[in-house]
Write an enzyme that holds these catalytic residues in place. Structure first.
Site, PDB file in Angstrom:
ATOM      1  N   ASP A 191       0.834  -1.207   0.000  1.00 42.49           N
ATOM      2  CA  ASP A 191       0.000   0.000   0.000  1.00 42.49           C
ATOM      3  C   ASP A 191       0.868   1.256   0.000  1.00 42.49           C
ATOM      4  O   ASP A 191       2.057   1.218   0.292  1.00 42.49           O
ATOM      5  CB  ASP A 191      -0.944   0.009   1.203  1.00 42.49           C
ATOM      6  CG  ASP A 191      -0.208  -0.109   2.539  1.00 42.49           C
ATOM      7  OD1 ASP A 191       0.832  -0.793   2.592  1.00 42.49           O
ATOM      8  OD2 ASP A 191      -0.666   0.487   3.524  1.00 42.49           O
ATOM      9  N   ARG A 215      17.875  -6.530  14.443  1.00 42.63           N
ATOM     10  CA  ARG A 215      17.812  -6.403  15.900  1.00 42.63           C
ATOM     11  C   ARG A 215      17.041  -7.592  16.455  1.00 42.63           C
ATOM     12  O   ARG A 215      15.930  -7.879  16.017  1.00 42.63           O
ATOM     13  CB  ARG A 215      17.159  -5.105  16.344  1.00 42.63           C
ATOM     14  CG  ARG A 215      17.244  -4.943  17.865  1.00 42.63           C
ATOM     15  CD  ARG A 215      16.860  -3.584  18.359  1.00 42.63           C
ATOM     16  NE  ARG A 215      17.166  -3.461  19.766  1.00 42.63           N
ATOM     17  CZ  ARG A 215      18.335  -3.098  20.272  1.00 42.63           C
ATOM     18  NH1 ARG A 215      19.323  -2.799  19.458  1.00 42.63           N
ATOM     19  NH2 ARG A 215      18.535  -3.022  21.569  1.00 42.63           N
ATOM     20  N   GLU A 242      -0.603  -1.840   5.230  1.00 43.76           N
ATOM     21  CA  GLU A 242       0.311  -1.737   6.375  1.00 43.76           C
ATOM     22  C   GLU A 242       0.244  -0.360   7.024  1.00 43.76           C
ATOM     23  O   GLU A 242       0.450  -0.226   8.227  1.00 43.76           O
ATOM     24  CB  GLU A 242       1.753  -2.014   5.917  1.00 43.76           C
ATOM     25  CG  GLU A 242       2.765  -2.105   7.046  1.00 43.76           C
ATOM     26  CD  GLU A 242       3.294  -0.748   7.508  1.00 43.76           C
ATOM     27  OE1 GLU A 242       3.609  -0.600   8.706  1.00 43.76           O
ATOM     28  OE2 GLU A 242       3.386   0.171   6.669  1.00 43.76           O
ATOM     29  N   GLU A 243      -0.078   0.663   6.233  1.00 41.24           N
ATOM     30  CA  GLU A 243       0.025   2.042   6.700  1.00 41.24           C
ATOM     31  C   GLU A 243      -1.160   2.528   7.531  1.00 41.24           C
ATOM     32  O   GLU A 243      -1.077   3.590   8.143  1.00 41.24           O
ATOM     33  CB  GLU A 243       0.201   2.987   5.502  1.00 41.24           C
ATOM     34  CG  GLU A 243       1.471   2.768   4.695  1.00 41.24           C
ATOM     35  CD  GLU A 243       2.730   3.211   5.428  1.00 41.24           C
ATOM     36  OE1 GLU A 243       2.623   3.674   6.586  1.00 41.24           O
ATOM     37  OE2 GLU A 243       3.817   3.100   4.845  1.00 41.24           O
TER      38      GLU A 243
END
Length: 394
Positions: free
Chosen positions: A80, A177, A138-139
């Protein structure tokens, strides 16, 4: 297999760039990505895969069955765009006014489509199953990942891997990470109701702006005096709406803000303290308050064992397509990959996308954000190395 895959990827570099530029020129907002989803699905039509569309909304999931039974690995890329007017001046800039791929999801999708196609050609050599997850939305909270998980299509997945392009790192750098990697976030909205009046008779009114201003000030003590020194969190007020005329005492103000945290327990503590302050306004200023929360994404937590293995797999690319594999600091940004990490052992890492010739750059979500397109190949080869390492393919 690794050597075959790398040769195949090299041969399709221009195709990756072409796909990325097509997507960049035709961005669609979260939950509205019908044409993008159709473009992705059409790419897989006729191939030896199981293709499922409209997964959890506009999601597309492709299952590649290997030559023999084994574990199931999922690879995820989002597709998106953002409600931003593009200012890059690129020849392939957005054709959709007010919408832009300002976060690199076009590159994510391009690398994964071509990598997936290479894996389809090599699938006889894969001892297991690979699920290619092209994810929408996702946004925009709560995010497409939540709905794809709720569909049940990933219930049998053993591990899942995702990447994000990051201009903080130059092309050729990959950053990882272990454990808490990206922050969770929750929005809050507080309405403070007092009694309006005229500035000449303040004793006949009850000023909501005074109560709201006090709240904004004392809110800063939540982090400095209520959060454990060894925990990570931040509380921000981003909007204070109390506009009126110069000689009017405002009866209502609306405050909106954001809580970010690396652990769910930290959010529980911060939220409790914010609510105490809100309730305290009622007693101190004799106002009425209403507080609502809009839950965003939880923190992204990378599985330590999988992440350690991924780092080892990535090091196969050193002195080839990678210059360095480095440990990244915790990121305060939200990412709905977190929903996968809650349910499935996961690893989400960052691929540098800034030109090695440049020191200055525009961050993700900036109207002038762009990537060095060499990063697309780096992403494809990095995730390809993860696949080869995961399935112990030389």
């Amino acid at each position: 297999m690794r050597e075959k895959m790398m040769v195949m990827l090299d041969a399709r570099k221009e195709e990756m760039i072409e796909i990325r530029r097509h997507l960049h020129a035709h961005p669609e907002l979260s939950y509205q990505e019908e044409e993008t989803a159709a473009y992705i699905a059409n790419f897989y039509q006729g191939k030896e895969v199981t293709l499922e569309t409209n997964v959890g909304g506009n999601g597309v999931v492709v299952t590649i069955a290997g030559g023999k039974a084994g574990e199931i690995l999922a690879l995820r890329a989002d597709f998106d765009a953002l409600p931003i007017e593009e200012e890059t001046g690129l020849s392939f800039a957005s054709k959709n006014k007010g919408t832009m791929h300002a976060c690199g999801h076009d590159a994510h999708t391009a690398y994964l489509m071509v990598l997936a196609d290479c894996l389809i050609e090599l699938k006889a050599e894969i001892p297991g199953i690979i699920k290619i997850v092209h994810q929408h939305a996702e946004e925009a909270p709560p995010g497409g990942a939540k709905y794809i998980l709720e569909s049940g299509i990933l219930d049998d997945v053993d591990h899942i891997v995702g990447i994000h392009v990051m201009p903080e790192y130059p092309v050729g750098t990959v950053a990882y990470r272990s454990g808490a990697a990206m922050a969770g976030g929750t929005q809050f909205k507080i309405i403070i109701k007092g009694i309006g009046g005229h500035a000449s008779t303040p004793h006949k009114a009850n000023d909501a702006i005074v109560a709201g201003s006090y709240f904004v000030t004392v809110l800063q003590t939540v982090i400095s005096r209520r959060l454990d020194l060894f925990e990570v969190g931040v509380v921000t007020v981003g909007s204070f709406e109390g506009r009126g005329s110069f000689n009017t005492i405002k009866d209502t103000v609306t405050i909106e803000g954001d809580i970010r945290y690396m652990k769910q327990a930290t959010f529980d503590s911060l939220n409790k303290e914010v609510m105490h302050l809100v309730k305290g306004l009622e007693e101190m200023f004799a106002v009425q308050t209403t507080m609502t929360l809009e839950e965003g994404c939880p923190p992204v937590t990378n599985d330590p064992e999988l992440t350690s293995s991924v780092v080892d797999y990535l090091k196969n690319g050193l002195d080839d397509y990678l210059n360095e594999v480095v440990e990244a600091p915790m990121q305060a940004a939200n990412e709905d990959f977190s929903y996968y990490s809650q349910k499935i052992p996961s690893c989400f890492f960052f691929v540098g996308c800034r030109s090695q010739r440049e020191k200055d750059y525009y961050t993700n979500h900036h109207p002038k954000f762009d990537i060095d397109e060499e990063a697309i190949m780096v992403a494809a080869k990095a995730v390809g190395d993860v696949v080869c390492g995961y399935f112990a393919l030389d």
